[in-house]
Motif scaffolding. Structure first.
Motif, PDB file in Angstrom:
ATOM      1  N   LEU A   1     -13.118   0.795  80.231  1.00 30.18           N
ATOM      2  CA  LEU A   1     -13.143   0.546  78.790  1.00 30.18           C
ATOM      3  C   LEU A   1     -12.995   1.836  78.002  1.00 30.18           C
ATOM      4  CD1 LEU A   1     -15.967  -2.160  78.568  1.00 30.18           C
ATOM      5  CD2 LEU A   1     -13.506  -2.501  78.276  1.00 30.18           C
ATOM      6  N   SER A   2     -13.555   2.942  78.533  1.00 28.99           N
ATOM      7  CA  SER A   2     -13.431   4.213  77.817  1.00 28.99           C
ATOM      8  C   SER A   2     -11.990   4.706  77.813  1.00 28.99           C
ATOM      9  CB  SER A   2     -14.353   5.268  78.439  1.00 28.99           C
ATOM     10  OG  SER A   2     -13.798   5.818  79.625  1.00 28.99           O
ATOM     11  N   ASP A   3     -11.220   4.339  78.822  1.00 33.65           N
ATOM     12  CA  ASP A   3      -9.806   4.706  78.850  1.00 33.65           C
ATOM     13  C   ASP A   3      -9.004   3.903  77.828  1.00 33.65           C
ATOM     14  OD1 ASP A   3      -9.957   6.641  80.886  1.00 33.65           O
ATOM     15  OD2 ASP A   3      -9.845   5.126  82.450  1.00 33.65           O
ATOM     16  N   ARG A   4      -9.472   2.734  77.503  1.00 35.01           N
ATOM     17  CA  ARG A   4      -8.768   1.879  76.529  1.00 35.01           C
ATOM     18  C   ARG A   4      -9.202   2.140  75.098  1.00 35.01           C
ATOM     19  NH1 ARG A   4      -7.970  -4.304  77.566  1.00 35.01           N
ATOM     20  NH2 ARG A   4      -6.609  -3.811  75.800  1.00 35.01           N
ATOM     21  N   PHE A   5     -10.527   2.309  74.892  1.00 34.91           N
ATOM     22  CA  PHE A   5     -11.059   2.353  73.527  1.00 34.91           C
ATOM     23  C   PHE A   5     -11.641   3.709  73.135  1.00 34.91           C
ATOM     24  CE2 PHE A   5     -11.613  -2.052  75.084  1.00 34.91           C
ATOM     25  CZ  PHE A   5     -10.731  -2.683  74.223  1.00 34.91           C
ATOM     26  N   GLY A   6     -11.735   4.647  74.069  1.00 39.15           N
ATOM     27  CA  GLY A   6     -12.270   5.963  73.736  1.00 39.15           C
ATOM     28  C   GLY A   6     -13.653   6.181  74.325  1.00 39.15           C
ATOM     29  N   ARG A   7     -14.020   7.468  74.459  1.00 31.46           N
ATOM     30  CA  ARG A   7     -15.326   7.806  75.036  1.00 31.46           C
ATOM     31  C   ARG A   7     -16.473   7.454  74.084  1.00 31.46           C
ATOM     32  NH1 ARG A   7     -11.885   8.009  78.992  1.00 31.46           N
ATOM     33  NH2 ARG A   7     -10.801   9.990  79.269  1.00 31.46           N
ATOM     34  N   LYS A   8     -16.313   7.775  72.808  1.00 36.67           N
ATOM     35  CA  LYS A   8     -17.426   7.597  71.873  1.00 36.67           C
ATOM     36  C   LYS A   8     -17.810   6.129  71.670  1.00 36.67           C
ATOM     37  CE  LYS A   8     -17.961  10.190  68.285  1.00 36.67           C
ATOM     38  NZ  LYS A   8     -17.763  10.960  67.034  1.00 36.67           N
ATOM     39  N   PRO A   9     -16.858   5.205  71.471  1.00 36.91           N
ATOM     40  CA  PRO A   9     -17.269   3.805  71.322  1.00 36.91           C
ATOM     41  C   PRO A   9     -18.047   3.280  72.529  1.00 36.91           C
ATOM     42  CG  PRO A   9     -15.004   4.073  70.608  1.00 36.91           C
ATOM     43  CD  PRO A   9     -15.407   5.366  71.252  1.00 36.91           C
ATOM     44  N   VAL A  10     -17.622   3.668  73.733  1.00 32.74           N
ATOM     45  CA  VAL A  10     -18.321   3.214  74.938  1.00 32.74           C
ATOM     46  C   VAL A  10     -19.692   3.858  75.035  1.00 32.74           C
ATOM     47  CG1 VAL A  10     -18.261   3.301  77.466  1.00 32.74           C
ATOM     48  CG2 VAL A  10     -16.216   2.646  76.192  1.00 32.74           C
ATOM     49  N   TYR A  11     -19.770   5.155  74.776  1.00 27.18           N
ATOM     50  CA  TYR A  11     -21.060   5.843  74.868  1.00 27.18           C
ATOM     51  C   TYR A  11     -22.052   5.322  73.837  1.00 27.18           C
ATOM     52  CZ  TYR A  11     -23.738   9.742  76.814  1.00 27.18           C
ATOM     53  OH  TYR A  11     -24.659  10.490  77.497  1.00 27.18           O
ATOM     54  N   HIS A  12     -21.538   4.872  72.685  1.00 28.00           N
ATOM     55  CA  HIS A  12     -22.421   4.318  71.650  1.00 28.00           C
ATOM     56  C   HIS A  12     -23.193   3.096  72.155  1.00 28.00           C
ATOM     57  CE1 HIS A  12     -20.660   6.626  68.178  1.00 28.00           C
ATOM     58  NE2 HIS A  12     -21.897   6.490  67.782  1.00 28.00           N
ATOM     59  N   VAL A  13     -22.605   2.342  73.066  1.00 29.06           N
ATOM     60  CA  VAL A  13     -23.287   1.157  73.590  1.00 29.06           C
ATOM     61  C   VAL A  13     -24.617   1.552  74.210  1.00 29.06           C
ATOM     62  CG1 VAL A  13     -23.190  -0.724  75.276  1.00 29.06           C
ATOM     63  CG2 VAL A  13     -21.137  -0.105  73.960  1.00 29.06           C
ATOM     64  N   CYS A  14     -24.624   2.629  74.998  1.00 30.20           N
ATOM     65  CA  CYS A  14     -25.864   3.081  75.634  1.00 30.20           C
ATOM     66  C   CYS A  14     -26.779   3.765  74.631  1.00 30.20           C
ATOM     67  CB  CYS A  14     -25.556   4.034  76.786  1.00 30.20           C
ATOM     68  SG  CYS A  14     -27.036   4.701  77.578  1.00 30.20           S
ATOM     69  N   ALA A  15     -26.233   4.684  73.840  1.00 26.03           N
ATOM     70  CA  ALA A  15     -27.075   5.457  72.921  1.00 26.03           C
ATOM     71  C   ALA A  15     -27.802   4.548  71.936  1.00 26.03           C
ATOM     72  CB  ALA A  15     -26.225   6.486  72.186  1.00 26.03           C
ATOM     73  N   ILE A  16     -27.079   3.615  71.346  1.00 27.74           N
ATOM     74  CA  ILE A  16     -27.708   2.689  70.395  1.00 27.74           C
ATOM     75  C   ILE A  16     -28.540   1.656  71.134  1.00 27.74           C
ATOM     76  CG2 ILE A  16     -27.236   0.920  68.643  1.00 27.74           C
ATOM     77  CD1 ILE A  16     -24.779   2.530  67.838  1.00 27.74           C
ATOM     78  N   GLY A  17     -28.064   1.235  72.310  1.00 25.59           N
ATOM     79  CA  GLY A  17     -28.815   0.257  73.090  1.00 25.59           C
ATOM     80  C   GLY A  17     -30.213   0.724  73.431  1.00 25.59           C
ATOM     81  N   TYR A  18     -30.361   2.021  73.738  1.00 22.73           N
ATOM     82  CA  TYR A  18     -31.678   2.535  74.095  1.00 22.73           C
ATOM     83  C   TYR A  18     -32.528   2.884  72.876  1.00 22.73           C
ATOM     84  CZ  TYR A  18     -31.493   2.324  79.102  1.00 22.73           C
ATOM     85  OH  TYR A  18     -31.492   1.850  80.383  1.00 22.73           O
ATOM     86  N   VAL A  19     -31.974   2.714  71.698  1.00 22.51           N
ATOM     87  CA  VAL A  19     -32.797   2.718  70.486  1.00 22.51           C
ATOM     88  C   VAL A  19     -33.357   1.325  70.230  1.00 22.51           C
ATOM     89  CG1 VAL A  19     -32.774   3.035  67.981  1.00 22.51           C
ATOM     90  CG2 VAL A  19     -31.560   4.660  69.453  1.00 22.51           C
ATOM     91  N   ILE A  20     -32.584   0.302  70.546  1.00 24.96           N
ATOM     92  CA  ILE A  20     -32.952  -1.083  70.217  1.00 24.96           C
ATOM     93  C   ILE A  20     -33.731  -1.768  71.335  1.00 24.96           C
ATOM     94  CG2 ILE A  20     -31.992  -3.369  69.686  1.00 24.96           C
ATOM     95  CD1 ILE A  20     -29.584  -1.928  68.448  1.00 24.96           C
ATOM     96  N   LEU A  21     -33.386  -1.538  72.597  1.00 26.18           N
ATOM     97  CA  LEU A  21     -33.844  -2.384  73.700  1.00 26.18           C
ATOM     98  C   LEU A  21     -35.152  -2.000  74.392  1.00 26.18           C
ATOM     99  CD1 LEU A  21     -30.434  -3.085  75.476  1.00 26.18           C
ATOM    100  CD2 LEU A  21     -31.785  -4.674  74.101  1.00 26.18           C
ATOM    101  N   PRO A  22     -35.613  -0.754  74.369  1.00 27.66           N
ATOM    102  CA  PRO A  22     -36.772  -0.409  75.201  1.00 27.66           C
ATOM    103  C   PRO A  22     -38.011  -1.273  74.987  1.00 27.66           C
ATOM    104  CG  PRO A  22     -35.696   1.600  74.515  1.00 27.66           C
ATOM    105  CD  PRO A  22     -35.011   0.467  73.793  1.00 27.66           C
ATOM    106  N   PHE A  23     -38.390  -1.559  73.762  1.00 29.16           N
ATOM    107  CA  PHE A  23     -39.581  -2.374  73.544  1.00 29.16           C
ATOM    108  C   PHE A  23     -39.387  -3.826  74.007  1.00 29.16           C
ATOM    109  CE2 PHE A  23     -40.835   1.117  70.695  1.00 29.16           C
ATOM    110  CZ  PHE A  23     -42.168   1.277  71.086  1.00 29.16           C
TER     111      PHE A  23
END
Length: 445
Positions: free
Chosen positions: A317-339
């Protein structure tokens, strides 16, 4: 063996780097496999220490001896992680001055020596404090080798990959990490089932270290035939016989301080999340939620299988849409999901499995591309150092301490405080990610 100059012919002006010839398999594909086999073995060696430490700790340390007790604390909790930044500096400069192949071959050799030393060192009852010292030395060697592996291997895989598939190829680096981790855990479960507790404490714990050293010999053989990357061959800086990791490394990192600091900030959320959900979560489910150890182990292994599947998907997916959009999934996900994920773990097998699977699937969106993202931030002459040192410093300071900080806070009834800490670090990673440029499609030569 493929010569480095012949590999350099696979440049972007002819076939893309790593493009397989029409009449057979690519030498660079074989190099990719060889590099990743070595990475899996190094992670196997790194993790069998943690898996089997309860069985061999009493063989090397004596609690009535103050020096031995001190060495025990250093060896088990700190030294391996603290040596990783030094390894990244040493082997990063070696890779940037003498070549990725040289660095990768030396690092696996050092890792093998550390594992073999643990396997053959007599116990405290035979040679006294010398046993504790030798274990400490072996763990230091493993830490240096492990830190050196990161920058060189991430850089090498990114440089030999076809530009349009660089994210997919780089995801294989973390696939090897996961396979090595799972193999260590699986071997622990196997030996625990076929050997008695007394046998494990007496001699059984030596088996995985001996196997790791044996596998590493095969990896050394494979890595000696690695094809050097075309990107490295394309630049000809004055290469020293011996790398200088001191002021030279610091000066180069200072010159590229913005990407170095931002990549370090980008790493902290993900590394704490990884050690929380891969290392800490199964034990926490056992100690705090009453789950059986076997159920927690199986849930952890199955979740890591999900992780294995998600890694190449995220890399593609990073090859298709870029590194930053894919990395955002994890970075934002670990702001929202831990609790919510913490709340989900209540003691049932399926709860831990689902929570860990979600956590590791989200984690795959950073782990799969962290190597290629960082490699694309730095020029060739400092790429291995720029990738390895900031990453290893972040892991040593935040990742290595995460399970112990979590255990300490949980023991005081403050597990939610650690979850908040993870959320805060992930928020820092989001900010750093926003400040970094998109790198997909950058020329690495």
């Amino acid at each position: 063996m493929t010569s480095s100059r012949s590999v350099a012919a696979h440049s972007s002006t002819a076939p893309s780097p790593g493009t397989p010839p029409r009449n057979g398999p690519s030498p660079l594909r074989r190099s990719l496999v060889a590099a990743n086999i070595g990475g899996a073995i190094e992670w196997f060696d790194w993790n069998v220490y943690a898996v089997f430490a309860p069985f061999f700790a009493a063989r090397f340390f004596h609690t009535t001896n103050a020096l031995s007790a001190l060495l025990s604390t250093l060896a088990v909790f700190a030294v391996g992680f603290l040596m990783r930044p030094l390894g990244s500096a040493l082997f990063g400069r070696l890779a940037d001055r003498r070549g990725r192949k040289v660095s990768l071959t030396v690092s696996i050799t050092l890792a093998a020596a550390g594992g073999l030393l643990i396997a053959v060192t007599p116990g405290y009852d035979t040679i006294g404090v010398a046993a504790s010292v030798l274990l400490l030395v072996a763990r230091m060697a493993q830490g240096v080798a492990h830190g050196g592996e990161v920058g060189a291997s991430y850089t090498y895989v990114a440089e030999i990959a076809p530009p349009a598939r660089r994210g997919l190829w780089s995801s294989t680096s973390y696939v090897s990490v996961t396979i090595g981790t799972m193999a260590a855990t699986g071997l622990g479960a196997l030996l625990s089932s076929v050997l008695t507790d007394a046998q494990l404490h007496t001699w059984g714990w030596r088996i995985p270290f001996a196997l790791g050293a044996l596998f590493a010999l095969y990896s050394i053989y494979l890595r000696r035939s690695l094809a050097e990357s075309a990107a490295f061959d394309a630049v000809t800086p004055p290469r020293e016989t011996t790398p200088r990791p001191g002021r030279t490394t610091l000066a180069l990192l200072w010159r590229h301080r913005r990407p170095a600091l931002l990549s370090m900030g980008l790493t902290i959320g993900g590394t704490v999340g990884f050690y929380t959900w891969v290392v800490f979560a199964p034990g926490y489910a056992v100690s705090a939620k009453g789950m059986s150890p076997t159920s927690a182990l199986v849930a952890g292994l199955l979740a890591q299988c999900v992780f294995l599947i998600a890694l190449p998907v995220a890399g593609h997916l990073s090859d298709r849409f870029g590194r930053k959009p894919v990395y955002h999934v994890c970075a934002i996900g670990y702001v929202i999901l831990p609790f919510p994920l913490d709340w989900m773990v209540r003691g049932a097998f399926w709860q831990l499995l689902v929570a860990m699977s979600i956590a590791l699937t989200v984690m795959a969106f950073s782990s799969s591309i962290i190597g290629v993202f960082f490699a694309e931030l730095f020029p060739t002459e400092i790429r291995a150092t720029g990738v390895g040192v900031p990453y290893s410093v972040a892991v040593a300071l935040f990742g290595g301490s995460a399970p112990y900080l979590n255990t300490w806070l949980s023991g005081m009834g403050l597990h939610a405080a650690f979850t908040g800490y993870l959320v805060a670090l992930s928020a820092v990673s989001v900010v750093c990610l926003r400040l970094l440029p998109e790198t997909r499609g950058r020329e690495l030569s």
